[in-house]
Design a protein around this motif. Structure first.
Motif, mmCIF file in Angstrom:
data_model
loop_
_atom_site.group_PDB
_atom_site.id
_atom_site.type_symbol
_atom_site.label_atom_id
_atom_site.label_comp_id
_atom_site.label_asym_id
_atom_site.label_seq_id
_atom_site.Cartn_x
_atom_site.Cartn_y
_atom_site.Cartn_z
ATOM 1 N N TYR A 89 0.513 -0.894 -0.090
ATOM 2 C CA TYR A 89 0.095 0.223 -0.174
ATOM 3 C C TYR A 89 1.022 1.162 -0.582
ATOM 4 O O TYR A 89 1.111 2.032 -0.719
ATOM 5 C CB TYR A 89 -0.799 -0.114 1.011
ATOM 6 C CG TYR A 89 -1.795 0.775 1.384
ATOM 7 C CD1 TYR A 89 -2.648 1.171 0.547
ATOM 8 C CD2 TYR A 89 -1.214 2.710 1.808
ATOM 9 C CE1 TYR A 89 -4.157 2.275 0.225
ATOM 10 C CE2 TYR A 89 -2.051 3.082 1.273
ATOM 11 C CZ TYR A 89 -3.280 3.195 1.511
ATOM 12 O OH TYR A 89 -4.281 4.710 1.495
ATOM 13 N N GLU A 115 -6.727 -5.093 -5.510
ATOM 14 C CA GLU A 115 -7.510 -4.785 -4.685
ATOM 15 C C GLU A 115 -6.552 -3.393 -3.882
ATOM 16 O O GLU A 115 -7.110 -2.233 -3.134
ATOM 17 C CB GLU A 115 -7.685 -5.418 -3.170
ATOM 18 C CG GLU A 115 -9.068 -6.438 -3.981
ATOM 19 C CD GLU A 115 -8.983 -7.592 -2.676
ATOM 20 O OE1 GLU A 115 -8.622 -7.888 -1.662
ATOM 21 O OE2 GLU A 115 -10.529 -7.881 -2.625
ATOM 22 N N LYS A 155 -7.662 0.429 -3.770
ATOM 23 C CA LYS A 155 -8.079 1.113 -3.043
ATOM 24 C C LYS A 155 -7.240 2.811 -2.600
ATOM 25 O O LYS A 155 -7.775 4.050 -1.861
ATOM 26 C CB LYS A 155 -7.208 0.281 -1.113
ATOM 27 C CG LYS A 155 -7.485 0.708 -0.124
ATOM 28 C CD LYS A 155 -7.122 -0.377 0.872
ATOM 29 C CE LYS A 155 -7.310 0.630 2.362
ATOM 30 N NZ LYS A 155 -8.874 1.320 2.528
ATOM 31 N N ASP A 195 -8.518 5.363 -2.236
ATOM 32 C CA ASP A 195 -8.323 6.908 -1.240
ATOM 33 C C ASP A 195 -7.929 8.302 -1.158
ATOM 34 O O ASP A 195 -8.166 9.320 -0.134
ATOM 35 C CB ASP A 195 -7.256 5.967 0.042
ATOM 36 C CG ASP A 195 -8.051 4.725 1.013
ATOM 37 O OD1 ASP A 195 -9.270 4.844 0.693
ATOM 38 O OD2 ASP A 195 -7.195 4.218 1.290
ATOM 39 N N ARG A 203 -15.688 4.281 -6.885
ATOM 40 C CA ARG A 203 -15.757 4.455 -5.586
ATOM 41 C C ARG A 203 -17.189 3.393 -5.001
ATOM 42 O O ARG A 203 -16.248 2.307 -3.856
ATOM 43 C CB ARG A 203 -15.204 5.427 -4.981
ATOM 44 C CG ARG A 203 -14.449 5.011 -2.955
ATOM 45 C CD ARG A 203 -15.115 6.809 -2.108
ATOM 46 N NE ARG A 203 -14.082 7.686 -3.697
ATOM 47 C CZ ARG A 203 -13.900 9.103 -2.675
ATOM 48 N NH1 ARG A 203 -14.588 9.271 -1.775
ATOM 49 N NH2 ARG A 203 -13.367 9.697 -3.788
ATOM 50 N N ARG A 252 -15.998 -0.405 -3.187
ATOM 51 C CA ARG A 252 -17.067 -0.478 -1.788
ATOM 52 C C ARG A 252 -17.829 -1.323 -1.035
ATOM 53 O O ARG A 252 -17.487 -1.929 0.143
ATOM 54 C CB ARG A 252 -17.244 0.945 -0.687
ATOM 55 C CG ARG A 252 -15.850 2.164 -0.563
ATOM 56 C CD ARG A 252 -16.926 3.511 -0.254
ATOM 57 N NE ARG A 252 -15.484 4.811 -0.200
ATOM 58 C CZ ARG A 252 -15.912 5.866 0.421
ATOM 59 N NH1 ARG A 252 -16.548 6.325 0.774
ATOM 60 N NH2 ARG A 252 -14.734 6.353 0.715
#
Length: 475
Positions: free
Chosen positions: A175, A222, A226, A230, A462, A466
């Motif tokens: 990440y 993923e 993400k 974000d 998004r 989600r």
């Protein structure tokens, strides 16, 4: 143009009174003739009138279509808009062939749904208008070695950077590395992530069809979504480089040979989907090894240089692939190139010996099959799988990656395949050089981001992410 439109309005307005007195007759006239209320232009031959409209351009022609029904009928002619699209500048719209391919094969997203049967009903005027309203998007071609980024409305990428440097420490969490990478790209483009969608090309990885490989691909997917969501990116489209390279070549099926930074992957693709069950072949030899081998050859011949970048520049400007390696050894192949800041360099046999390791890896001390052998193996698997009634789908080979631009590579590979495979399989094989050079995948992404239907069929939002939407993306 202003005078022309004013003249049209005046001619139509002068007829409003008489038209109101004979509404029924004028209505039937409009239904049967596209020139029923062209006013002062009634006496102008249609072919001459169309020539005039062609001169005023698409935007002004669209204004004329709002004058009345007859003008709208005239202006909406598909041949007129095909002319406009064929004659636009490359930076405004892709080449006509690419435009037609994308709008007839990619407009509905994945799974691909070509609609050639609907071509007679296709309105190019409507498509032109829709494409004008498509928001610009950021395109990031995240190569395994180098990244290209820029706006979808630009003719080519506006910036480049070394991917492996931007990711930072490979020991850090995925990440963090991804976020650092994307923040760097957006910072260099000087744009807010929340302002437009992003189309992202990703090097094909975790090649197998095993459960562990699927889990690794899912984890990477993923993480990418993400990070971007974000950062408030409104919509994301992520597609592997091989598929985008195939689209850039105006194909939906074929085999893509992607010479990456460290490895070369041979990827079979059918109707836009990577056929992992057939098998993705991987050679442990890529652009870095080619550059390193040229460096070794230069050192052996006492040719001094200051950096690996210089060697890479010489590879890109002087090296090529010989059609016949043994015959080339007896030729005078000397050539020179001036490298910025380092002066002139002269190479001879090094020019074709560098690319030869793609076919004879043992020359560089690499234990792996040759490129022609890997592609032939992939074709044999595709032939044995019998996925369609027609074997033609895997007989188009598209090259991708910067090192795939070496002159002579496509011809040599095609020659070797014809010599290696039986006639029943080799018949009809065609090898296509990178359509847009090192930026081929970027241009494939550009085709998608400029579609008249973009971003809806191709992007994940998004909200969908989600909600753990089951939207299937091409990985």
């Amino acid at each position: 143009m202003t005078t022309l439109i004013r003249k049209v309005w005046e001619s139509v307005s002068s007829r409003k009174g008489s038209n109101s007195e004979s509404t029924s007759s004028s209505s039937s006239s409009l239904a049967t003739s596209s020139t029923a209320c062209l006013g002062a232009f009634d006496r102008v031959p249609i072919d001459l009138l169309m020539q005039i409209v062609r001169l005023v351009g698409p935007k002004e022609a669209a204004k004329l279509s709002a004058v009345c029904k007859a003008w709208r009928c005239l202006i909406s002619d598909n041949e007129l808009w095909i002319f406009f699209l064929q004659n636009q500048k490359e930076q405004e719209e892709p080449h006509w062939d690419s435009f037609l391919f994308s709008e007839t094969h990619l407009r509905y997203g994945y799974p691909l749904q070509p609609f050639w049967s609907q071509m007679p009903q296709l309105s190019f005027m409507a498509i032109y208008g829709q494409r004008e309203q498509v928001p610009g998007s950021v395109i990031i071609d995240g190569g395994s070695g180098y990244c290209k980024f820029g706006w979808s409305k630009y003719a080519c990428p506006s910036g480049r950077s070394a991917t492996f440097l931007e990711f930072g420490n490979v020991e850090s969490p995925m990440y963090s590395r991804l976020r650092y990478f994307f923040v760097t790209i957006y910072s260099r483009m000087q744009v807010k992530p929340s302002s437009q969608p992003v189309v992202l090309s990703i090097p094909i990885c975790h090649y197998d069809d095993t459960e562990s490989a699927k889990a690794s691909r899912r984890k990477l997917k993923e993480a990418i979504y993400k990070v971007l969501f974000d950062m408030n990116v409104p919509a994301v489209c992520a597609i592997n480089q091989a598929t985008l390279a195939l689209y850039a070549a105006r194909r939906t099926s074929g085999i893509v040979v992607n010479i990456g930074f460290q490895v070369t992957s041979i990827v079979p693709i059918l109707n836009g989907k990577v056929m992992r069950k057939v098998g993705v072949e991987v050679m442990g030899l890529g652009a870095l090894k080619l550059t390193g081998f040229l460096r070794e050859l230069m050192q052996q011949n006492n040719i001094s240089f200051e950096s690996l970048y210089t060697v890479r520049t010489l590879k890109e400007n002087l090296c090529y692939v010989a059609a016949d390696y043994e015959a080339e050894l007896s030729k005078n192949t000397q050539a020179s190139f001036e490298a910025t800041g380092e002066g002139w360099f002269t190479l001879s046999k090094e020019r074709f010996q560098t690319g030869e390791i793609l076919f004879q890896p043992r020359l560089a001390g690499v234990r792996t099959m040759g490129l022609h052998q890997a592609v032939a193996l992939c074709m044999d698997h595709c032939h044995s799988a019998a996925l369609t009634d027609d074997d033609a789908w895997f007989k188009t080979v598209v090259l991708s990656g910067g090192s795939a631009c070496l002159p002579g590579l496509a011809g040599r590979l095609e020659k070797e395949l014809h010599g290696l495979l039986p006639p029943s399989v080799s018949k009809g094989i065609t090898v296509i050089p990178p359509p847009y050079g090192a930026d081929t995948a970027w241009f494939g992404a550009k085709l998608i981001s400029n579609l008249s239907t973009f971003p809806r069929p191709w992007c994940m939002t998004r909200k969908q992410f989600r909600q753990k939407s089951k939207v299937k993306l091409m990985w």
